[in-house]
Each structure stands twice: as structure tokens, then as C-alpha cells.
Design an enzyme around this catalytic site. Structure first.
Site: not given
Ligand SMILES: C/C=C/C(=O)SCCNC(=O)CCNC(=O)[C@H](O)C(C)(C)COP(=O)(O)OP(=O)(O)OC[C@H]1O[C@@H](n2cnc3c(N)ncnc32)[C@H](O)[C@@H]1OP(=O)(O)O
Length: 258
Positions: A112, A132
Site C-alpha cells: 500500500e 491481510e
């Protein structure tokens, strides 16, 4: 205390290195430092671009420091999510060019961070993923929002919903990174790309970056009007006259950022 983000100036490029062994993971402190550094760089006229990389050979960044979430404390999770938001929004909005030099694993909040940069160069050994969901979390630092723009919804879902990891060549094939270079070359290549912006007017670069990024969320007709307005605003700057006259006089422009 060693800084978890190291900062050096390489000419007009700011080199930011994530340095939190063993996996260069993010903590609230390192995210806050990133946000502060980017704010300071925005005010430093000597800096035209930034390169973000990871210390060592194996990890660019393996994402959030998972030990923080082990006890399920919502207060700590909230602090981390907010810090991710502040840091990566600051990085996205940096007024110059930002390049991620992905030297190794870029996972979760590591990928990210790279998504918050303008460009991504990967070393051949780099591996990228948003794992995640594998640990009962979700990407909260822009992954679900930015990845589909770059690679399309289906590939974003393969990474996020299926936990698929991509090697550098496959990441390039789907447009997640623009270029793959040999392992030892990634920082050199990223710095060279970052330096290219120095020939461009700072005001033009900053305005174009805002226009390109806002095109994601605005209708085309509105974006076209904003583009013309931004063009006209350049005529209030010295650099506009400098750029055109330098070309006509066959000399290099001297940018003053005003
Ligand atoms: C909003 C954002 C949310 C998030 O970012 S959530 C986190 C998302 N990231 C992940 O889930 C990645 C977790 N890491 C991994 O899956 C693996 O690592 C890799 C596939 C990247 C590499 O695997 P391998 O080569 O086997 O290395 P290793 O032994 O797992 O890692 C070396 C050391 O680094 C620690 N580590 C790696 N990632 C994290 C992390 N995200 N948080 C805390 N520690 C981490 C390990 O535990 C280990 O440590 P030791 O040497 O002491 O055993």
C-alpha cells in the site's frame, strides 16, 4: 534511537528508507515520521522528488507490525489505521514525483505504501501481495481503493480475496509495476527516474499530478474545466515565462518555483 525511516538527500531527490528489522514493518511511530517527513519535503524547494525503499535485500516492507494487533485492542488498531491514513495520504499528495523502489517483499501495508507513490520499480526478486485477509484483517491503507485503478477489479480481487502473491514479472504484466530490473539495480533506476523530473517546471509537475489524481473521482467534463483553469494559473508564475523563453533561446530553463 535508530529512526525507522531514514532520510538522506541525493541532490534534489529525497531518499526515504524503511528500516525496522527484520521485515521493515510499519508502526504508528514510523508512519507518523513518514507523514512529518513528507510535510517537510513539501516545504523544501531544493527537493523535487522522493524515492521510497526498504533497508536490506529481503524486505521492502512486510506491512503493519502484526504484534500490535495480537491482543485485539481496538484502541491500538484505531491508532494504527489513522496513522496509515495520514501517512499514505500525505505520500499520495506529495507535490513532486514519488517512486517506490521495491527491493524485496512488499506485503500488506508495504504494498500500500508503494501504491501511494506515483511510480513503482521492482527488483527481479520482489514479491507483492495484500495478505491481510489471511490474518483476519483487511487492507486499510488504500489497498482496496487504489489497486483496482491500477490493475483492474479482477486482479485486485485475486490479490485481496484469494491472497495471491505476485512475482515481479507478473506484477509488471498486469501493470502493478512499470519496470523490473535486476536486484542490485532497483535503487539506481528509481533515483535516475526521480532525477528526470528536475528538467520539468515544479509548478507544472505539481498541478499535473493533482489533475491526474483527481481524474479518478471527478466527471470528465469537470476535469477538463479544471485542466484549463490550471493551465491559465501557470500564467501567474515566473516559471511559465522562463520555460517558454528558455526553449526559444535554446538554453536550459532555470526553475524558481514561483
Ligand atoms: C493496513 C495494513 C495492514 C497490514 O499490513 S497487516 C500485515 C500484512 N502483512 C503480512 O501479513 C505479511 C506477513 N509476513 C509474511 O507473510 C512473511 O514474512 C513473508 C511471506 C513476507 C516472508 O516469509 P519468510 O521468508 O518465511 O520470512 P519470515 O520468517 O516470515 O519473516 C522474517 C521475520 O520477519 C517477521 N515478520 C514478517 N512480517 C511481519 C509482520 N507483518 N509483522 C511482524 N513481524 C513480521 C517474521 O515474524 C520473522 O521474524 P523472526 O525472524 O523473529 O521469526
Amino acid at each position: 534511537m535508530t529512526q525507522k525511516i531514514c532520510f538522506t538527500k541525493q541532490g534534489q531527490v529525497a531518499l526515504l528508507t524503511m528500516n525496522n528489522p527484520p521485515a521493515n514493518t510499519w508502526t504508528v511511530d514510523s508512519l507518523n515520521r513518514l507523514a512529518t517527513l513528507v510535510d517537510e519535503l513539501n516545504g523544501d524547494d531544493d527537493i523535487r522528488s522522493l524515492v521510497l525503499t526498504g533497508e536490506g535485500e529481503k524486505f521492502f516492507c512486510a506491512g503493519a507490525e502484526l504484534s500490535v494487533f495480537a491482543d485485539g485492542d481496538k484502541g491500538k488498531a484505531h491508532a494504527m489505521a489513522q496513522a496509515f491514513g495520514r501517512a499514505f495520504e500525505a505520500l499520495s499528495e506529495f507535490r513532486g514525483l514519488s517512486v517506490a523502489a521495491i527491493n524485496g517483499y512488499a506485503m500488506g501495508g508495504g504494498l500500500e505504501a508503494a501504491l501511494a507513490c506515483d511510480l513503482r520499480i521492482a527488483a527481479a526478486r520482489a514479491v507483492m501481495g495484500l495478505p491481510e485477509a489471511r490474518v483476519g484483517l483487511l487492507p486499510c491503507a488504500g489497498g482496496t481503493q487504489l489497486l483496482p485503478h491500477l490493475v483492474g477489479e479482477a486482479w485486485a480481487k485475486r490479490l485481496i480475496l484469494c491472497g495471491e502473491r505476485l512475482g515481479a514479472d507478473q506484477a509488471q504484466a498486469i501493470g502493478l509495476v512499470e519496470e523490473v530490473v535486476s536486484n542490485g539495480e532497483v535503487l539506481t533506476r528509481a533515483l535516475a527516474l526521480a532525477e528526470r523530473v528536475e528538467g520539468q517546471s515544479p509548478g507544472s509537475v505539481a498541478a499535473c499530478k493533482r489533475l491526474i489524481q483527481s481524474a479518478r473521482r471527478r466527471p470528465l467534463n469537470e476535469g477538463r474545466v479544471r485542466e484549463r483553469d490550471a493551465f491559465m494559473a501557470l500564467f501567474d508564475t515566473e516559471d511559465q515565462r522562463e520555460g517558454v523563453n528558455a526553449f526559444l533561446k535554446k538554453r536550459e530553463p532555470q526553475w524558481r518555483n514561483r
